[in-house]
Design a protein around this motif. Structure first.
Motif, mmCIF file in Angstrom:
data_model
loop_
_atom_site.group_PDB
_atom_site.id
_atom_site.type_symbol
_atom_site.label_atom_id
_atom_site.label_comp_id
_atom_site.label_asym_id
_atom_site.label_seq_id
_atom_site.Cartn_x
_atom_site.Cartn_y
_atom_site.Cartn_z
ATOM 1 N N THR A 24 27.362 39.148 31.889
ATOM 2 C CA THR A 24 27.851 39.441 33.234
ATOM 3 C C THR A 24 29.214 38.838 33.537
ATOM 4 O OG1 THR A 24 26.679 37.530 34.117
ATOM 5 C CG2 THR A 24 25.529 39.649 34.197
ATOM 6 N N LYS A 25 29.679 37.934 32.696
ATOM 7 C CA LYS A 25 30.945 37.249 32.960
ATOM 8 C C LYS A 25 31.700 37.038 31.658
ATOM 9 C CE LYS A 25 33.543 34.412 35.629
ATOM 10 N NZ LYS A 25 34.698 35.104 36.125
ATOM 11 N N LEU A 56 34.314 41.810 35.927
ATOM 12 C CA LEU A 56 33.538 40.798 35.215
ATOM 13 C C LEU A 56 34.420 39.814 34.474
ATOM 14 C CD1 LEU A 56 31.967 42.099 31.930
ATOM 15 C CD2 LEU A 56 33.665 43.405 33.189
#
Length: 113
Positions: A24-25, A56
């Motif tokens: 997610t990042k 993201l």
């Protein structure tokens, strides 16, 4: 400035890989950029920060690995460093060189959460 479109392409890859690998990042992106790729490194840094905002990869660090240009000399059968296309072979002076590296840009590695 084609660096903007290159950064958009990098972001598309990041989003695609996030879906595939379930992260997610993005914290860090390592790009290899060849000396003869035509990419202005400082423009790339600027465009990356602009393009990844609110994505993201917002706040991600961009690490650039500069890849020197090399060519294979057909006359002396040596792999040699070159500064630009159409340089003479530094070993034998021949102009029969085939570029073997330094023309590409590739996503080498990601640090993600």
């Amino acid at each position: 400035m084609h660096e903007m479109s290159l950064c958009e392409g990098v972001l598309q890859i990041l989003e695609s890989e996030a879906n595939r690998q379930h992260f997610t990042k993005v914290k860090t992106v390592w790009l290899e950029i060849g000396a003869m790729s035509g990419v202005e490194i400082e423009a790339m840094r600027f465009c990356f920060d602009v393009i990844v905002r609110h994505s993201l990869a917002d706040g991600a660090r961009l690490e650039i690995i500069e890849v020197p240009a090399e060519a294979w000399c057909l006359d002396c059968a040596q792999n040699v460093a070159i500064q630009q296309r159409y340089d003479a072979c530094p070993q034998c002076g021949s102009y029969q060189l085939q570029v073997t590296s330094g023309e590409a840009m590739r996503l080498k590695e990601l640090e993600v959460e």
